[in-house]
Design a protein around this motif. Sequence first.
Motif, PDB file in Angstrom:
ATOM      1  N   VAL A   2      -5.561   4.542 -11.071  1.00 56.73           N
ATOM      2  CA  VAL A   2      -4.420   5.312 -10.557  1.00 56.73           C
ATOM      3  C   VAL A   2      -3.645   5.957 -11.701  1.00 56.73           C
ATOM      4  CG1 VAL A   2      -2.219   5.124  -9.337  1.00 56.73           C
ATOM      5  CG2 VAL A   2      -4.245   3.963  -8.448  1.00 56.73           C
ATOM      6  N   TRP A  42       5.517   3.820 -17.298  1.00 57.13           N
ATOM      7  CA  TRP A  42       6.008   3.567 -15.934  1.00 57.13           C
ATOM      8  C   TRP A  42       6.577   2.144 -15.832  1.00 57.13           C
ATOM      9  CZ3 TRP A  42       6.768   6.617 -11.793  1.00 57.13           C
ATOM     10  CH2 TRP A  42       6.810   6.053 -10.526  1.00 57.13           C
ATOM     11  N   ARG A  45      -6.992   7.514  -0.975  1.00 58.59           N
ATOM     12  CA  ARG A  45      -5.991   8.546  -1.261  1.00 58.59           C
ATOM     13  C   ARG A  45      -4.579   8.025  -1.016  1.00 58.59           C
ATOM     14  NH1 ARG A  45      -7.945  12.087   1.765  1.00 58.59           N
ATOM     15  NH2 ARG A  45      -6.559  11.947   3.572  1.00 58.59           N
ATOM     16  N   TRP A  46      -4.382   7.319   0.105  1.00 61.23           N
ATOM     17  CA  TRP A  46      -3.062   6.786   0.437  1.00 61.23           C
ATOM     18  C   TRP A  46      -2.623   5.699  -0.537  1.00 61.23           C
ATOM     19  CZ3 TRP A  46       0.924   8.252   3.225  1.00 61.23           C
ATOM     20  CH2 TRP A  46       0.732   9.209   4.227  1.00 61.23           C
ATOM     21  N   ARG A  54      -3.651   5.038  -3.540  1.00 61.75           N
ATOM     22  CA  ARG A  54      -3.425   5.485  -4.920  1.00 61.75           C
ATOM     23  C   ARG A  54      -1.968   5.891  -5.086  1.00 61.75           C
ATOM     24  NH1 ARG A  54      -7.898   6.496  -8.098  1.00 61.75           N
ATOM     25  NH2 ARG A  54      -6.759   7.989  -9.353  1.00 61.75           N
ATOM     26  N   ARG A  55      -1.386   6.465  -4.049  1.00 68.26           N
ATOM     27  CA  ARG A  55       0.031   6.832  -4.106  1.00 68.26           C
ATOM     28  C   ARG A  55       0.925   5.606  -3.941  1.00 68.26           C
ATOM     29  NH1 ARG A  55      -0.792  11.743   0.270  1.00 68.26           N
ATOM     30  NH2 ARG A  55      -1.993  13.141  -1.094  1.00 68.26           N
ATOM     31  N   LEU A  56       0.566   4.758  -2.969  1.00 67.42           N
ATOM     32  CA  LEU A  56       1.388   3.576  -2.715  1.00 67.42           C
ATOM     33  C   LEU A  56       1.369   2.598  -3.887  1.00 67.42           C
ATOM     34  CD1 LEU A  56       0.520   2.878   1.034  1.00 67.42           C
ATOM     35  CD2 LEU A  56       2.729   3.618   0.100  1.00 67.42           C
ATOM     36  N   GLN A  57       0.291   2.623  -4.665  1.00 70.30           N
ATOM     37  CA  GLN A  57       0.220   1.700  -5.790  1.00 70.30           C
ATOM     38  C   GLN A  57       1.237   2.051  -6.871  1.00 70.30           C
ATOM     39  OE1 GLN A  57      -3.687   1.095  -7.542  1.00 70.30           O
ATOM     40  NE2 GLN A  57      -2.995  -0.786  -8.522  1.00 70.30           N
ATOM     41  N   LEU A  58       1.653   3.291  -6.929  1.00 68.68           N
ATOM     42  CA  LEU A  58       2.734   3.657  -7.841  1.00 68.68           C
ATOM     43  C   LEU A  58       4.017   2.927  -7.456  1.00 68.68           C
ATOM     44  CD1 LEU A  58       2.156   7.502  -8.197  1.00 68.68           C
ATOM     45  CD2 LEU A  58       1.681   5.740  -9.900  1.00 68.68           C
ATOM     46  N   VAL A  59       4.254   2.818  -6.149  1.00 66.49           N
ATOM     47  CA  VAL A  59       5.440   2.117  -5.662  1.00 66.49           C
ATOM     48  C   VAL A  59       5.320   0.619  -5.928  1.00 66.49           C
ATOM     49  CG1 VAL A  59       6.839   1.583  -3.620  1.00 66.49           C
ATOM     50  CG2 VAL A  59       5.802   3.854  -3.873  1.00 66.49           C
ATOM     51  N   PRO A  85      -7.665   0.662  -5.276  1.00 65.08           N
ATOM     52  CA  PRO A  85      -6.230   0.900  -5.108  1.00 65.08           C
ATOM     53  C   PRO A  85      -5.587   0.070  -4.000  1.00 65.08           C
ATOM     54  CG  PRO A  85      -7.328   2.969  -5.563  1.00 65.08           C
ATOM     55  CD  PRO A  85      -8.406   1.921  -5.449  1.00 65.08           C
TER      56      PRO A  85
END
Length: 336
Positions: free
Chosen positions: A42, A51, A174-175, A177-182, A256
């Motif tokens: 990610v 981060w 895809r989802w 990968r974004r949520l893992q930032l959170v 992810p």
Amino acid sequence: MTTATLTFSTLAGLVALALLFDFMNGFHDAANSIATVVSTGVLKPYQAVAWAAFFNFVAVFVFHLKVAATVGKGIADPSVIDHYVIFGALVGAIIWNVVTWYYGLPSSSSHALIGGMIGATLAKAGPGPLLAPGIVKTAVFIVVSPVLGFLLGGLLMIAVSWIFFKSTPRRMDRWFRRLQLVSSALYSLGHGSNDAQKTMGIIWLLLISAGITTTQASMPPTWVIVSCYAAISLGTLFGGWRIVKTMGQRITKLKPVGGFCAETGGAMTLFLASGFGIPVSTTHTITGSIIGVGSSQKLSAVRWGIAGSIVWAWILTIPASAIMAALAWWIGRHLL
């Protein structure tokens, strides 16, 4: 050199040593915050440490200082602690951190510090000044935090698998990968809150022993709070790359969605511990969460031999750092 100058120099040197430990804590534990988000692809390593470091520091605005109070006042009687004990505790913890970092073992900086406090206090005054409630609470969570991380990480993985049962792997990837930032941000927030406060508690205890503040104070000086959060953030920024591979790849392979569940389960555990003022190991917590995620899919997904060697490092941390701290206390008596 006058006594006042010597006292100030010793005090300043020990504060610097404590902040060095805090920096090494971030350096040593950087992998806990970034291993999953790096191993899943990610974020690139340099993006991940930046981060994580940012959210380590943001924790200063979020959490109360209950963990600092436990470390500063709940492990040993502050009236018995002097600068020799602080020196021994810090040196013992730092040596153990360096040894485990060198061998790539994700041991607990937190329990190394607690072990150091116990060992140096024992060397000075025996078991009398040790405070059982704080030590027992910390010892219990050596087991509770990884088990809770294991359960939450595994349950989250099972729940997500059911909720997204009809989703294609590409869509889930895809989802998440974004949520893992959170989730990685939340975990880094929990890491900063719990670990920075442990060093904060040590410096607070040092200031109490020097007569600069008292046990009646509800919190340490502002400069202590800010410097501890800054030191752990800088440590995370420089990162502990030897441990990343163990945490992110050698225990179990993560995607992810698995990284999200492991980090979220770990963050929930850290938030709970910080809320109750319990100094826990972020290493234990995230390792338990990763194993929980891996074993929820199939037991063979976890490389239990690697996990077992990590557990042995956990078991040895407090007694090993206590022995090193007792020796460092003896040396400090002749040097400081």
